[in-house]
Design a protein around this motif. Structure first.
Motif, PDB file in Angstrom:
ATOM      1  N   GLY A  36       0.926  -1.363  -0.075  1.00 44.32           N
ATOM      2  CA  GLY A  36      -0.002   0.017   0.009  1.00 44.32           C
ATOM      3  C   GLY A  36       1.044   1.138  -0.185  1.00 44.32           C
ATOM      4  N   VAL A  37       2.149   1.157  -0.088  1.00 43.80           N
ATOM      5  CA  VAL A  37       2.959   2.447  -0.063  1.00 43.80           C
ATOM      6  C   VAL A  37       2.696   3.223  -1.496  1.00 43.80           C
ATOM      7  N   LYS A  38       2.468   4.456  -1.339  1.00 45.24           N
ATOM      8  CA  LYS A  38       2.274   5.161  -2.609  1.00 45.24           C
ATOM      9  C   LYS A  38       3.496   6.310  -3.070  1.00 45.24           C
ATOM     10  N   GLY A  39       4.525   5.910  -2.434  1.00 45.75           N
ATOM     11  CA  GLY A  39       5.905   7.030  -2.866  1.00 45.75           C
ATOM     12  C   GLY A  39       7.138   6.077  -2.561  1.00 45.75           C
ATOM     13  N   ILE A  40       7.907   6.291  -3.473  1.00 47.98           N
ATOM     14  CA  ILE A  40       9.332   5.624  -3.401  1.00 47.98           C
ATOM     15  C   ILE A  40      10.322   6.639  -3.449  1.00 47.98           C
ATOM     16  N   THR A  41      11.256   6.809  -2.398  1.00 46.00           N
ATOM     17  CA  THR A  41      12.460   8.055  -2.619  1.00 46.00           C
ATOM     18  C   THR A  41      13.572   7.204  -2.763  1.00 46.00           C
ATOM     19  N   ILE A  42      14.477   7.539  -3.609  1.00 41.81           N
ATOM     20  CA  ILE A  42      15.645   7.264  -3.576  1.00 41.81           C
ATOM     21  C   ILE A  42      16.643   8.538  -3.820  1.00 41.81           C
ATOM     22  N   HIS A  43      18.080   8.235  -3.235  1.00 44.64           N
ATOM     23  CA  HIS A  43      18.964   9.369  -3.258  1.00 44.64           C
ATOM     24  C   HIS A  43      20.473   8.725  -3.612  1.00 44.64           C
ATOM     25  N   PRO A  44      20.481   8.841  -5.177  1.00 40.70           N
ATOM     26  CA  PRO A  44      21.933   8.417  -5.533  1.00 40.70           C
ATOM     27  C   PRO A  44      22.868   9.412  -5.328  1.00 40.70           C
ATOM     28  N   ARG A  45      23.946   8.803  -4.835  1.00 40.24           N
ATOM     29  CA  ARG A  45      25.313   9.829  -4.386  1.00 40.24           C
ATOM     30  C   ARG A  45      26.279   9.278  -5.263  1.00 40.24           C
ATOM     31  N   PRO A  46      27.162  10.550  -5.351  1.00 38.15           N
ATOM     32  CA  PRO A  46      28.514  10.070  -6.493  1.00 38.15           C
ATOM     33  C   PRO A  46      29.123   8.804  -6.252  1.00 38.15           C
ATOM     34  N   ASP A  47      29.344   8.391  -5.026  1.00 36.20           N
ATOM     35  CA  ASP A  47      30.049   7.258  -4.675  1.00 36.20           C
ATOM     36  C   ASP A  47      29.102   5.903  -4.724  1.00 36.20           C
ATOM     37  N   GLN A  48      27.824   6.212  -5.129  1.00 41.58           N
ATOM     38  CA  GLN A  48      26.841   4.947  -5.258  1.00 41.58           C
ATOM     39  C   GLN A  48      27.081   4.026  -4.316  1.00 41.58           C
ATOM     40  N   ARG A  49      27.263   4.377  -2.869  1.00 42.10           N
ATOM     41  CA  ARG A  49      27.441   3.642  -2.065  1.00 42.10           C
ATOM     42  C   ARG A  49      26.008   2.938  -1.474  1.00 42.10           C
ATOM     43  N   HIS A  50      24.981   3.345  -1.854  1.00 44.29           N
ATOM     44  CA  HIS A  50      23.804   2.693  -1.582  1.00 44.29           C
ATOM     45  C   HIS A  50      23.105   2.486  -3.046  1.00 44.29           C
ATOM     46  N   ILE A  51      22.225   3.574  -3.285  1.00 40.92           N
ATOM     47  CA  ILE A  51      21.435   3.516  -4.602  1.00 40.92           C
ATOM     48  C   ILE A  51      22.409   3.741  -5.731  1.00 40.92           C
ATOM     49  N   ARG A  52      22.511   2.761  -6.705  1.00 40.37           N
ATOM     50  CA  ARG A  52      23.353   3.151  -7.897  1.00 40.37           C
ATOM     51  C   ARG A  52      22.578   3.736  -8.992  1.00 40.37           C
ATOM     52  N   TYR A  53      23.291   4.313 -10.062  1.00 38.96           N
ATOM     53  CA  TYR A  53      22.692   4.977 -11.049  1.00 38.96           C
ATOM     54  C   TYR A  53      21.752   4.079 -12.114  1.00 38.96           C
ATOM     55  N   ASP A  54      22.116   2.815 -12.142  1.00 41.43           N
ATOM     56  CA  ASP A  54      21.338   1.874 -12.981  1.00 41.43           C
ATOM     57  C   ASP A  54      20.122   1.171 -12.104  1.00 41.43           C
ATOM     58  N   ASP A  55      20.155   1.486 -10.510  1.00 41.18           N
ATOM     59  CA  ASP A  55      18.958   1.138  -9.853  1.00 41.18           C
ATOM     60  C   ASP A  55      17.869   2.116 -10.026  1.00 41.18           C
ATOM     61  N   VAL A  56      18.105   3.542 -10.358  1.00 47.42           N
ATOM     62  CA  VAL A  56      17.203   4.578 -10.418  1.00 47.42           C
ATOM     63  C   VAL A  56      16.326   4.259 -11.832  1.00 47.42           C
ATOM     64  N   TYR A  57      17.114   3.734 -12.825  1.00 44.06           N
ATOM     65  CA  TYR A  57      15.925   3.284 -14.014  1.00 44.06           C
ATOM     66  C   TYR A  57      15.340   2.210 -13.657  1.00 44.06           C
ATOM     67  N   GLN A  58      15.683   1.154 -13.159  1.00 39.03           N
ATOM     68  CA  GLN A  58      14.975   0.109 -12.958  1.00 39.03           C
ATOM     69  C   GLN A  58      13.843   0.260 -11.943  1.00 39.03           C
ATOM     70  N   ILE A  59      13.958   1.131 -10.756  1.00 38.29           N
ATOM     71  CA  ILE A  59      12.731   1.684 -10.043  1.00 38.29           C
ATOM     72  C   ILE A  59      11.729   2.356 -10.768  1.00 38.29           C
ATOM     73  N   SER A  60      12.305   3.165 -11.715  1.00 35.49           N
ATOM     74  CA  SER A  60      11.482   4.123 -12.191  1.00 35.49           C
ATOM     75  C   SER A  60      10.469   3.202 -13.092  1.00 35.49           C
ATOM     76  N   LYS A  61      11.163   2.269 -13.813  1.00 37.23           N
ATOM     77  CA  LYS A  61      10.238   1.428 -14.685  1.00 37.23           C
ATOM     78  C   LYS A  61       9.043   0.723 -13.889  1.00 37.23           C
ATOM     79  N   ILE A  62       9.479   0.308 -12.785  1.00 36.41           N
ATOM     80  CA  ILE A  62       8.400  -0.320 -11.925  1.00 36.41           C
ATOM     81  C   ILE A  62       7.320   0.862 -11.417  1.00 36.41           C
ATOM     82  N   ILE A  63       7.869   1.924 -11.055  1.00 36.53           N
ATOM     83  CA  ILE A  63       6.921   3.029 -10.422  1.00 36.53           C
ATOM     84  C   ILE A  63       5.942   3.466 -11.603  1.00 36.53           C
ATOM     85  N   LYS A  64       6.460   3.501 -13.042  1.00 36.93           N
ATOM     86  CA  LYS A  64       5.676   3.782 -14.042  1.00 36.93           C
ATOM     87  C   LYS A  64       4.381   2.901 -14.417  1.00 36.93           C
TER      88      LYS A  64
END
Length: 248
Positions: A36-64
């Motif tokens: 039932g969650v209606k929002g996902i937040t991600i914070h990619p940082r330059p060192d990619q220590r958690h969210i990686r830039y490729d994660d952003v695209y994959q999560i975006s596909k899910i949200i859409k």
């Protein structure tokens, strides 16, 4: 009602610590949406220590695939981040004043010299994402955000969350409430985040009209204690009971 946006950075951090795909971040996001969650937040940082830039695209596909769910991408607006926002076009983009080596977001923007932010907002003005600035709970800063042309503010709530004395809690809530009212008066959406948890969220929503809360670190820890199903149910109950009607 207030939208609950879960920040999944710490889930990505756990995954990265073993160099495998366990836990699977995409599966985790899908499970949050089923709960039932209606929002996902991600914070990619330059060192990619958690969210990686490729994660952003994959999560975006899910949200859409979910018309009633929003993706909020937050970060410092360097060239790579700006290009990412242009490519992904999330429902919301939150600009935060983090340095490349900063451990976590720990202050809002200094708006006394807005030259840099003016150029960023101008460049992102053609991207159909709601643009928010991460600010201190200060009603004067709200007015400056409006003048810069952003659509929303995210109020930094660490000071409120860390108070233990009732008089300090009351003063912190008053500052946040005044910032919320100032934002409503000038037509800005109001979000809030940082160190909010099961113990302090409901009290804040009882006093402040907030469209979205972003919760990540505490959520991850609380899931260890209580389990994800119970934690999500408790957060959703608070958000549905109190707060704003959300973005229209």
């Amino acid at each position: 009602m207030t939208r609950l946006s879960i920040n999944v950075n710490k889930i990505a951090l756990i995954r990265n610590s073993r160099g495998t795909n366990f836990p699977n971040l995409e599966d985790f996001v899908e499970n949050l949406l089923r709960l039932g969650v209606k929002g996902i937040t991600i914070h990619p940082r330059p060192d990619q220590r958690h969210i990686r830039y490729d994660d952003v695209y994959q999560i975006s596909k899910i949200i859409k695939q979910h018309a009633d769910v929003e993706l909020n991408i937050e970060g410092y607006p360097d060239r790579k981040f700006i290009d990412l926002i242009k490519a992904v076009v999330p429902e919301q983009c939150t600009l935060v004043p983090d340095s490349p080596t900063q451990l976590t977001s720990d202050h809002g923007w200094d708006l006394k010299d807005p030259t840099f932010l003016q150029s960023v907002i101008q460049e992102l003005s053609n991207v159909p994402s709601r643009l928010a600035l991460f600010i201190e709970p200060n009603k004067e800063d709200v007015i400056l955000v409006k003048q810069l042309g952003a659509d929303a503010v995210e109020i930094y709530t660490e000071y409120y969350a860390s108070r233990t004395q009732q008089d300090e809690i009351n003063l912190a809530i008053q500052s946040i409430s005044e910032a919320c009212i100032a934002a409503e008066n000038v037509g800005l959406v109001v979000n809030a985040g940082h160190d909010l948890n099961l113990d302090n969220l409901e009290r804040l929503l009882n006093h402040c009209n907030i469209s979205e809360v972003s919760i990540g670190h505490a959520f991850t820890v609380e899931c260890i204690h209580y389990g994800i199903n119970e934690v999500i149910q408790r957060y959703l109950a608070m958000c549905e009971k109190r707060g704003a009607t959300g973005w229209q």
